[in-house]
Design a protein around this motif. Structure first.
Motif, PDB file in Angstrom:
ATOM      1  N   TRP A 143       0.750  -1.111   0.085  1.00 13.03           N
ATOM      2  CA  TRP A 143       0.030  -0.047  -0.079  1.00 13.03           C
ATOM      3  C   TRP A 143       0.889   1.283   0.182  1.00 13.03           C
ATOM      4  CZ3 TRP A 143      -5.175   1.128  -0.393  1.00 13.03           C
ATOM      5  CH2 TRP A 143      -6.198   0.078  -0.596  1.00 13.03           C
ATOM      6  N   MET A 144       2.122   1.310   0.621  1.00 13.33           N
ATOM      7  CA  MET A 144       2.966   2.256   0.485  1.00 13.33           C
ATOM      8  C   MET A 144       3.310   2.454  -0.788  1.00 13.33           C
ATOM      9  SD  MET A 144       5.534   1.728   3.576  1.00 13.33           S
ATOM     10  CE  MET A 144       6.829   3.053   3.214  1.00 13.33           C
ATOM     11  N   TRP A 145       3.311   1.463  -1.494  1.00 15.97           N
ATOM     12  CA  TRP A 145       3.927   1.862  -2.994  1.00 15.97           C
ATOM     13  C   TRP A 145       2.765   2.310  -3.665  1.00 15.97           C
ATOM     14  CZ3 TRP A 145       6.551   3.095  -7.000  1.00 15.97           C
ATOM     15  CH2 TRP A 145       6.295   2.734  -8.093  1.00 15.97           C
ATOM     16  N   LEU A 146       1.384   1.558  -3.583  1.00 15.32           N
ATOM     17  CA  LEU A 146       0.260   2.210  -4.334  1.00 15.32           C
ATOM     18  C   LEU A 146       0.053   3.691  -4.207  1.00 15.32           C
ATOM     19  CD1 LEU A 146      -2.292  -0.629  -3.368  1.00 15.32           C
ATOM     20  CD2 LEU A 146      -1.370  -0.452  -5.664  1.00 15.32           C
ATOM     21  N   LEU A 147       0.358   4.009  -2.710  1.00 13.89           N
ATOM     22  CA  LEU A 147       0.082   5.568  -2.488  1.00 13.89           C
ATOM     23  C   LEU A 147       1.287   6.432  -2.536  1.00 13.89           C
ATOM     24  CD1 LEU A 147      -2.292   4.676   0.795  1.00 13.89           C
ATOM     25  CD2 LEU A 147      -3.185   5.358  -1.547  1.00 13.89           C
ATOM     26  N   GLN A 148       2.088   6.276  -2.970  1.00 14.73           N
ATOM     27  CA  GLN A 148       3.301   7.011  -3.048  1.00 14.73           C
ATOM     28  C   GLN A 148       2.907   8.166  -3.869  1.00 14.73           C
ATOM     29  OE1 GLN A 148       6.141   7.987  -5.315  1.00 14.73           O
ATOM     30  NE2 GLN A 148       7.291   7.926  -3.429  1.00 14.73           N
ATOM     31  N   PRO A 149       3.102   9.232  -3.337  1.00 19.57           N
ATOM     32  CA  PRO A 149       2.660  10.459  -3.979  1.00 19.57           C
ATOM     33  C   PRO A 149       3.014  10.885  -5.161  1.00 19.57           C
ATOM     34  CG  PRO A 149       3.505  10.881  -1.690  1.00 19.57           C
ATOM     35  CD  PRO A 149       3.862   9.443  -1.945  1.00 19.57           C
ATOM     36  N   ASP A 150       4.333  10.427  -5.764  1.00 21.26           N
ATOM     37  CA  ASP A 150       4.651  11.068  -7.071  1.00 21.26           C
ATOM     38  C   ASP A 150       4.415   9.904  -8.016  1.00 21.26           C
ATOM     39  OD1 ASP A 150       5.670  13.425  -5.983  1.00 21.26           O
ATOM     40  OD2 ASP A 150       7.487  12.370  -5.263  1.00 21.26           O
ATOM     41  N   PHE A 151       4.909   8.660  -7.941  1.00 20.06           N
ATOM     42  CA  PHE A 151       4.751   7.776  -8.961  1.00 20.06           C
ATOM     43  C   PHE A 151       3.758   6.533  -8.498  1.00 20.06           C
ATOM     44  CE2 PHE A 151       8.898   9.580  -9.012  1.00 20.06           C
ATOM     45  CZ  PHE A 151       9.005  10.325 -10.538  1.00 20.06           C
ATOM     46  N   GLY A 152       2.868   6.767  -7.605  1.00 27.77           N
ATOM     47  CA  GLY A 152       2.097   5.862  -7.110  1.00 27.77           C
ATOM     48  C   GLY A 152       1.022   5.811  -8.157  1.00 27.77           C
ATOM     49  N   ILE A 153       0.506   4.404  -8.314  1.00 18.65           N
ATOM     50  CA  ILE A 153      -0.498   4.182  -9.151  1.00 18.65           C
ATOM     51  C   ILE A 153      -2.002   5.069  -8.791  1.00 18.65           C
ATOM     52  CG2 ILE A 153      -1.356   1.909  -8.286  1.00 18.65           C
ATOM     53  CD1 ILE A 153      -1.344   2.588 -11.859  1.00 18.65           C
TER      54      ILE A 153
ATOM     55  N   ALA B 239      13.893   3.217  -2.307  1.00 17.63           N
ATOM     56  CA  ALA B 239      13.523   3.703  -3.659  1.00 17.63           C
ATOM     57  C   ALA B 239      13.173   2.586  -4.616  1.00 17.63           C
ATOM     58  CB  ALA B 239      14.398   4.919  -3.865  1.00 17.63           C
ATOM     59  N   GLN B 240      13.797   1.639  -4.246  1.00 14.44           N
ATOM     60  CA  GLN B 240      13.808   0.428  -5.250  1.00 14.44           C
ATOM     61  C   GLN B 240      12.621  -0.360  -5.232  1.00 14.44           C
ATOM     62  OE1 GLN B 240      18.029   0.398  -4.631  1.00 14.44           O
ATOM     63  NE2 GLN B 240      18.017  -1.044  -6.524  1.00 14.44           N
TER      64      GLN B 240
END
Lengths: 317, 277
Positions: A143-153, B239-240
């Motif tokens: 979810w951190m990756w999904l909600l990543q502000p700049d490059f999240g989906i 970051a990766q």
């Protein structure tokens, strides 16, 4: 005649002393078989609770001798001398009092949908349950990756639809709502318990409404919801108890930030005990949690006897 | 009337599909991200299905830390926990359902409420206790609770199951001279196989997915579990995301496999424990 009664009497005494012996033997075996859980109760629950209460009145960290402080730890918390206590309480209450009611409504609604006669019902049930089995630490990362502000989906899709984007976990105002949103992802347990309850509602009640010409809405209002009251209550209380203990998500995703907005109560407890090594103060924090949870547990036991209706339970036996 | 029904049905399907997307998409996106290279992470618009699948992400992620060791640690802890729970909770449930002894139900009631106490409340004294025994930073504090019955649900569920088994079976066995251990091992437990499977599965999940326990009790890296390995990874590869998702996928896959194999048992089990707990 006499002989037979004598015989009966002596048989009776033999039986009685035999049964007393047997009862003693059963008690021994009974306790022996139950000993793992008895020992566990003593060693992992009862003694630790007593120790928590004791330590909460001391200054203690591992390797030191506990020094009696009286109520200083508690005073420290309530007076606000500890700058994290009130923010932690506030964050937790905010989270719990929003996520629990919304989560209950959503999962009840989902259970209603999953209880319809439709193709692929068990498939849908499996999918709705799936998030529960994913390790929470892992799904927090996803979810951190999904909600990543700049490059999240998620932000990308929102932009695509010309909707406002958000900093999600990165902003003081949006961090708790984001965690609440994430909590909806793992409602599978609650949904399944609701489903089991819905299946326990006797069909003839619905048939009665159909004969009277009632609509689906009437069925919901006059039968489904009242007949589910016990389970709604049970799920709500359990959700509160669990909600007070949200730990993995903030621990993995935010470490309590930004600006302590997601420093939930038990994360604060953990930090105090293990990071700052103030075990006395951490014990005071734990004792307060214990009181709150004991109150909610007592509510389950108290209300489950009077308030709620258990026809489903009776039918299952 | 008929048209109404049709509209309702499609609405139900629509909502179910939307809910399913919400539940599934994060998992799909994890898998997708684990297979792209670092450049594709920041590509706009993102491709749903990557052009080239970078399977070596998995090798790179797993080589970064001793994940093999973490995996073995998690596996050992989980296996020992399942064994412990199955043995101890069934013995206790047998005592609380098939044996008659004075004060049995009262003691059961007390234990039931006691075992509802959350781990956070007893965490600090438990740490102090294990530390005094020199057992912190070993697997003992993580496995021991399982050998003490492993929680209220297990015993409650099994007891409920055992109560449903006809009494005549024990009595017949007793007449034939069987003791409690025999009745337990050869009659009751085999008959409760279904419930034992459910408990084994729930224990697997609780133990494999446990994050807090290792965090509290395990300090040295060689004793880390997979969950701790993941946070270690997060610290240095933040970051990766492609490597991070590969590492996450490795942790998720065993849980997924177990779920796919035994999905029915899981859902039945939750329903059973949930209502009656």
């Amino acid at each position: 005649m006499n002989v037979t009664t004598d015989l009966a009497n002596s048989r009776e005494t033999v039986r009685r002393s035999g049964s007393r012996q047997r009862a003693a033997k059963e008690l021994c075996y009974g306790l022996l078989f139950a000993s793992p859980v008895l020992a566990g109760y003593l060693l992992l629950v009862l003694v630790p609770i007593a120790a928590s209460i004791y330590l909460s009145f001391t200054s203690y960290s591992v390797g030191t001798v506990p020094e009696w402080l009286g109520i200083a730890n508690y005073k420290n918390l309530f007076s606000g001398a500890d700058p994290f206590f009130y923010p932690a309480v506030r964050a937790t209450f905010y989270y719990v009092f929003v996520s629990v009611p919304l989560g209950i409504i959503l999962s009840f609604f989902a259970a209603l949908l999953l209880n319809q006669k439709i193709v692929g019902r068990s498939f849908f049930r499996g999918i709705f349950y799936l998030p529960v089995i994913i390790p929470l630490a892992a799904s927090s990362m996803v979810w951190m990756w999904l909600l990543q502000p700049d490059f999240g989906i998620v932000n990308y899709l929102l932009e695509l639809l010309h909707l406002p984007t958000s900093q999600w976990l990165g902003d003081t105002t949006s961090v708790v709502p984001t965690l609440i949103l994430f909590s909806f992802w793992t409602l599978g347990n609650t949904i399944v318990i609701f489903l089991a309850g819905l299946q326990g509602i006797p069909r003839h009640l619905y048939e009665a409404i159909e004969i009277d010409g009632g609509s689906g809405f009437h069925k919901l209002i006059y039968i489904t919801i009242p007949m589910s009251s016990s389970i709604i209550f049970f799920n709500t209380v359990i959700a509160f108890i669990n909600g007070f203990q949200v730990f993995v998500q903030p621990s993995v995703m935010t470490q309590g930030g930004p600006n302590n907005r997601s420093l939930f109560y038990v994360l604060y407890l953990f930090n105090e005990g293990f990071k700052s090594s103030r075990m006395g103060s951490a014990s005071a924090i734990a004792v307060l949690l214990f009181l709150v949870i004991a109150l909610f547990t007592a509510m389950i036991f108290f209300f489950s006897k009077s308030l709620v209706y258990y026809e489903g339970k009776g039918e299952q036996r | 009337m008929r048209r109404n029904l049709w509209i309702t049905k499609s609405l139900v399907y629509l909502l179910l599909v939307l809910g399913s997307l919400f539940c599934l998409f994060p998992i799909v996106w994890m898998v997708r991200t684990s297979l792209i290279d670092i450049g594709a992470l920041y590509q706009i618009p993102p491709r749903i299905i990557p052009e080239i699948l970078h399977w070596d992400n998995f090798r790179m992620a797993l080589d970064a830390y001793p994940f093999g060791r973490f995996f073995a640690n998690s596996l050992l802890i989980t296996t020992l926990s399942i064994l412990g729970v199955l043995l101890s909770s069934s013995l206790c449930a047998y005592s609380f359902s098939r044996m008659e002894w004075k004060g049995r139900d009262k003691i059961f009631g007390i234990i039931l409420t006691g075992l509802m106490i959350p781990f956070f409340v007893v965490m600090i004294p438990q740490y102090v206790f294990w530390n005094a025994l020199g057992l912190t930073d070993t697997f003992v504090p993580l496995v021991a609770p399982a050998w003490f019955g492993g929680g209220v649900f297990n015993i409650f569920l099994l007891r409920q199951f055992f109560l449903g088994i006809p009494r005549e079976l024990d009595e017949a066995a007793k007449v034939d001279g069987a003791g409690h251990l025999r009745i337990y091992g050869q009659i009751i437990v085999p008959l409760a196989k279904q419930a034992m499977i459910v408990i084994g599965l729930l224990t697997f999940l609780a133990s494999w997915n446990d994050y807090l326990g290792p965090l509290a009790f395990i300090t040295s890296e060689r004793n880390y579990t997979l969950m701790q390995g993941l946070t270690l990874f997060q610290g240095s590869y933040s970051a990766q995301w492609n490597l991070m998702m590969a590492a996450t996928a490795v942790i998720v896959i065993p849980s997924l496999l177990v779920f796919l194999i035994a999905q029915r048992h899981f859902i039945e089990g939750i329903a059973m424990t949930g209502i009656k707990g």
